[in-house]
Write a protein that holds these residues in place. Sequence first.
Motif, PDB file in Angstrom:
ATOM      1  N   VAL A  24      50.512  74.052  -1.205  1.00 23.99           N
ATOM      2  CA  VAL A  24      51.405  73.398  -1.628  1.00 23.99           C
ATOM      3  C   VAL A  24      52.037  73.770  -2.987  1.00 23.99           C
ATOM      4  O   VAL A  24      53.136  73.508  -3.502  1.00 23.99           O
ATOM      5  CB  VAL A  24      50.960  71.648  -1.794  1.00 23.99           C
ATOM      6  N   GLU A  25      51.026  74.251  -3.895  1.00 27.50           N
ATOM      7  CA  GLU A  25      51.309  74.744  -5.018  1.00 27.50           C
ATOM      8  C   GLU A  25      52.221  76.035  -4.838  1.00 27.50           C
ATOM      9  O   GLU A  25      53.131  76.322  -5.657  1.00 27.50           O
ATOM     10  CB  GLU A  25      50.157  75.325  -5.923  1.00 27.50           C
ATOM     11  N   GLU A  26      51.723  76.819  -3.692  1.00 25.89           N
ATOM     12  CA  GLU A  26      52.677  77.876  -3.183  1.00 25.89           C
ATOM     13  C   GLU A  26      54.313  77.511  -2.986  1.00 25.89           C
ATOM     14  O   GLU A  26      55.182  78.091  -3.648  1.00 25.89           O
ATOM     15  CB  GLU A  26      51.980  78.770  -2.415  1.00 25.89           C
ATOM     16  N   TYR A 149      43.737  77.683  -5.528  1.00 21.45           N
ATOM     17  CA  TYR A 149      44.486  77.304  -6.723  1.00 21.45           C
ATOM     18  C   TYR A 149      43.911  75.509  -6.865  1.00 21.45           C
ATOM     19  O   TYR A 149      43.886  74.805  -6.169  1.00 21.45           O
ATOM     20  CB  TYR A 149      46.044  77.151  -6.582  1.00 21.45           C
ATOM     21  N   GLN A 150      43.442  75.202  -8.199  1.00 19.78           N
ATOM     22  CA  GLN A 150      43.122  73.914  -8.392  1.00 19.78           C
ATOM     23  C   GLN A 150      43.516  73.587  -9.911  1.00 19.78           C
ATOM     24  O   GLN A 150      43.521  74.488 -10.792  1.00 19.78           O
ATOM     25  CB  GLN A 150      41.519  73.794  -8.405  1.00 19.78           C
ATOM     26  N   ASP A 151      43.844  72.238  -9.986  1.00 20.20           N
ATOM     27  CA  ASP A 151      44.244  71.880 -11.336  1.00 20.20           C
ATOM     28  C   ASP A 151      43.622  70.366 -11.400  1.00 20.20           C
ATOM     29  O   ASP A 151      42.898  69.860 -10.258  1.00 20.20           O
ATOM     30  CB  ASP A 151      45.555  71.916 -11.722  1.00 20.20           C
ATOM     31  N   ASP A 152      43.835  69.538 -12.403  1.00 13.64           N
ATOM     32  CA  ASP A 152      43.347  68.095 -12.237  1.00 13.64           C
ATOM     33  C   ASP A 152      43.954  67.183 -11.163  1.00 13.64           C
ATOM     34  O   ASP A 152      43.478  66.016 -11.053  1.00 13.64           O
ATOM     35  CB  ASP A 152      43.455  67.535 -13.743  1.00 13.64           C
ATOM     36  N   GLY A 153      44.951  67.699 -10.860  1.00 17.08           N
ATOM     37  CA  GLY A 153      45.673  66.630  -9.507  1.00 17.08           C
ATOM     38  C   GLY A 153      46.453  65.300 -10.239  1.00 17.08           C
ATOM     39  O   GLY A 153      46.854  64.676  -9.336  1.00 17.08           O
ATOM     40  N   HIS A 154      46.518  65.109 -11.388  1.00 17.79           N
ATOM     41  CA  HIS A 154      47.105  63.820 -11.859  1.00 17.79           C
ATOM     42  C   HIS A 154      48.023  64.010 -12.937  1.00 17.79           C
ATOM     43  O   HIS A 154      49.112  63.333 -13.065  1.00 17.79           O
ATOM     44  CB  HIS A 154      45.731  63.153 -12.310  1.00 17.79           C
ATOM     45  N   THR A 155      47.701  64.893 -13.828  1.00 20.71           N
ATOM     46  CA  THR A 155      48.636  65.063 -15.342  1.00 20.71           C
ATOM     47  C   THR A 155      49.656  66.311 -14.931  1.00 20.71           C
ATOM     48  O   THR A 155      49.536  66.888 -13.845  1.00 20.71           O
ATOM     49  CB  THR A 155      47.916  65.255 -16.298  1.00 20.71           C
ATOM     50  N   PHE A 156      50.545  66.753 -15.943  1.00 23.74           N
ATOM     51  CA  PHE A 156      51.209  67.872 -15.875  1.00 23.74           C
ATOM     52  C   PHE A 156      50.551  68.966 -16.870  1.00 23.74           C
ATOM     53  O   PHE A 156      51.344  69.775 -17.388  1.00 23.74           O
ATOM     54  CB  PHE A 156      52.340  67.179 -16.792  1.00 23.74           C
ATOM     55  N   GLN A 157      49.257  68.806 -17.315  1.00 25.93           N
ATOM     56  CA  GLN A 157      48.526  69.754 -17.859  1.00 25.93           C
ATOM     57  C   GLN A 157      48.774  71.243 -17.449  1.00 25.93           C
ATOM     58  O   GLN A 157      48.435  72.245 -18.102  1.00 25.93           O
ATOM     59  CB  GLN A 157      47.173  69.306 -18.014  1.00 25.93           C
ATOM     60  N   TYR A 158      48.967  71.322 -16.082  1.00 24.13           N
ATOM     61  CA  TYR A 158      48.915  72.509 -15.420  1.00 24.13           C
ATOM     62  C   TYR A 158      49.916  73.534 -15.873  1.00 24.13           C
ATOM     63  O   TYR A 158      50.148  74.666 -15.867  1.00 24.13           O
ATOM     64  CB  TYR A 158      49.164  72.498 -13.963  1.00 24.13           C
ATOM     65  N   GLU A 159      51.295  72.593 -16.661  1.00 26.83           N
ATOM     66  CA  GLU A 159      52.303  73.152 -17.035  1.00 26.83           C
ATOM     67  C   GLU A 159      52.147  73.826 -18.479  1.00 26.83           C
ATOM     68  O   GLU A 159      52.867  74.736 -18.692  1.00 26.83           O
ATOM     69  CB  GLU A 159      53.532  72.233 -17.171  1.00 26.83           C
ATOM     70  N   LYS A 160      51.189  73.447 -18.847  1.00 26.55           N
ATOM     71  CA  LYS A 160      50.359  73.981 -20.041  1.00 26.55           C
ATOM     72  C   LYS A 160      49.367  75.350 -19.912  1.00 26.55           C
ATOM     73  O   LYS A 160      48.597  75.806 -20.835  1.00 26.55           O
ATOM     74  CB  LYS A 160      49.808  73.103 -21.167  1.00 26.55           C
ATOM     75  N   GLY A 161      49.230  75.465 -18.674  1.00 32.46           N
ATOM     76  CA  GLY A 161      48.353  76.685 -18.208  1.00 32.46           C
ATOM     77  C   GLY A 161      46.967  76.235 -17.825  1.00 32.46           C
ATOM     78  O   GLY A 161      46.041  77.197 -17.765  1.00 32.46           O
ATOM     79  N   GLU A 162      46.653  74.922 -17.677  1.00 33.11           N
ATOM     80  CA  GLU A 162      45.291  74.462 -17.445  1.00 33.11           C
ATOM     81  C   GLU A 162      45.185  74.176 -16.016  1.00 33.11           C
ATOM     82  O   GLU A 162      45.292  73.280 -15.430  1.00 33.11           O
ATOM     83  CB  GLU A 162      45.191  73.061 -18.162  1.00 33.11           C
ATOM     84  N   PHE A 163      44.716  75.222 -15.497  1.00 33.10           N
ATOM     85  CA  PHE A 163      44.527  75.395 -13.982  1.00 33.10           C
ATOM     86  C   PHE A 163      43.523  76.754 -13.603  1.00 33.10           C
ATOM     87  O   PHE A 163      43.673  77.525 -14.357  1.00 33.10           O
ATOM     88  CB  PHE A 163      45.887  75.567 -13.157  1.00 33.10           C
ATOM     89  N   LEU A 164      43.157  76.653 -12.455  1.00 29.70           N
ATOM     90  CA  LEU A 164      42.337  77.625 -12.009  1.00 29.70           C
ATOM     91  C   LEU A 164      43.108  78.333 -10.772  1.00 29.70           C
ATOM     92  O   LEU A 164      43.404  77.867  -9.688  1.00 29.70           O
ATOM     93  CB  LEU A 164      41.069  77.203 -11.454  1.00 29.70           C
ATOM     94  N   ARG A 165      43.095  79.625 -10.805  1.00 28.42           N
ATOM     95  CA  ARG A 165      43.451  80.435  -9.554  1.00 28.42           C
ATOM     96  C   ARG A 165      42.565  81.762  -9.402  1.00 28.42           C
ATOM     97  O   ARG A 165      42.187  82.519 -10.370  1.00 28.42           O
ATOM     98  CB  ARG A 165      44.808  81.067  -9.933  1.00 28.42           C
ATOM     99  N   VAL A 166      42.161  81.725  -8.176  1.00 24.46           N
ATOM    100  CA  VAL A 166      41.179  82.853  -7.579  1.00 24.46           C
ATOM    101  C   VAL A 166      41.583  83.409  -6.502  1.00 24.46           C
ATOM    102  O   VAL A 166      42.259  82.512  -5.539  1.00 24.46           O
ATOM    103  CB  VAL A 166      39.646  82.219  -7.433  1.00 24.46           C
ATOM    104  N   ASN A 167      41.422  84.741  -6.602  1.00 23.03           N
ATOM    105  CA  ASN A 167      42.042  85.682  -5.266  1.00 23.03           C
ATOM    106  C   ASN A 167      40.820  86.078  -4.614  1.00 23.03           C
ATOM    107  O   ASN A 167      39.948  86.673  -5.216  1.00 23.03           O
ATOM    108  CB  ASN A 167      43.115  86.772  -5.866  1.00 23.03           C
TER     109      ASN A 167
END
Length: 245
Positions: A24-26, A149-167
């Motif tokens: 969904v993030e993709e 891809y993971q973030d907190d799932g509730h807020t817009f903090q991902y827009e500030k770069g607060e997320f995890l991405r693993v390849n």
Amino acid sequence: EHEAIRRRYIEVRYKLLPYIYTSVEEMSRTGIPLMRPVFLDYPKALDLYSNDRDFLFGPDLFVSPVTTDMVDAQTIKLPPGDWYDYWTSEKQSSKNEITVRPALDEMPLFVRAGAILPMQPLVQSTSEKPDGPLKLRVYPGGDCRGTLYQDDGHTFQYEKGEFLRVNYSCQASPSGVSVTSTIEKNAYQPWWNSTEVTVFAAPRLPREVRVDHKVAHEWRYDNKAHTVIVSVPDALRDWSVQVLY
């Protein structure tokens, strides 16, 4: 009976939430829908353009839905390449048509050879924190890769770069399979610390399994499913697993 069927597939959905959330993030970045026609990913497969029954669920799952009790057999034409039956782990080739007679509680579901699916332990709601490791299902094949891809799932903090991405990536040869995890962005603390890696299509009992090029002693081989399962502790970092035959 119908309640049990619904429960079974709801539980599959919960286990697949890391894969679904990543897809969904993709979708939010690329516009490519989570549920999509097969020809969108395989435009050269002209014989699939008229297929209005089957679909892709994200980049790595192929679904051939059954919605009624069937008397006649159902013929399935897989997208190009090799695919694994999600339920049995049996490897299938797109060169062969598959004939099935699924019961109402059976839905043909296939995983792309080369997929690395991130999954989680079963929960009973999306608000429940999973108890256990992140689960990676590695299906060796060409173009072997996956993403989490993971973030907190509730807020817009991902827009500030607060997320995890693993390849993730893997390389397979007759002598073994190598799986690699690379952190692309580490600005969010997930619920998991360790990762359980399951490598499919193991031809025999491995002679050795390594984690970060060191011999691992805690791993197991499932002769029936042809899988090798190994745990990676403190997995929120770059790591590698080698399964040697």
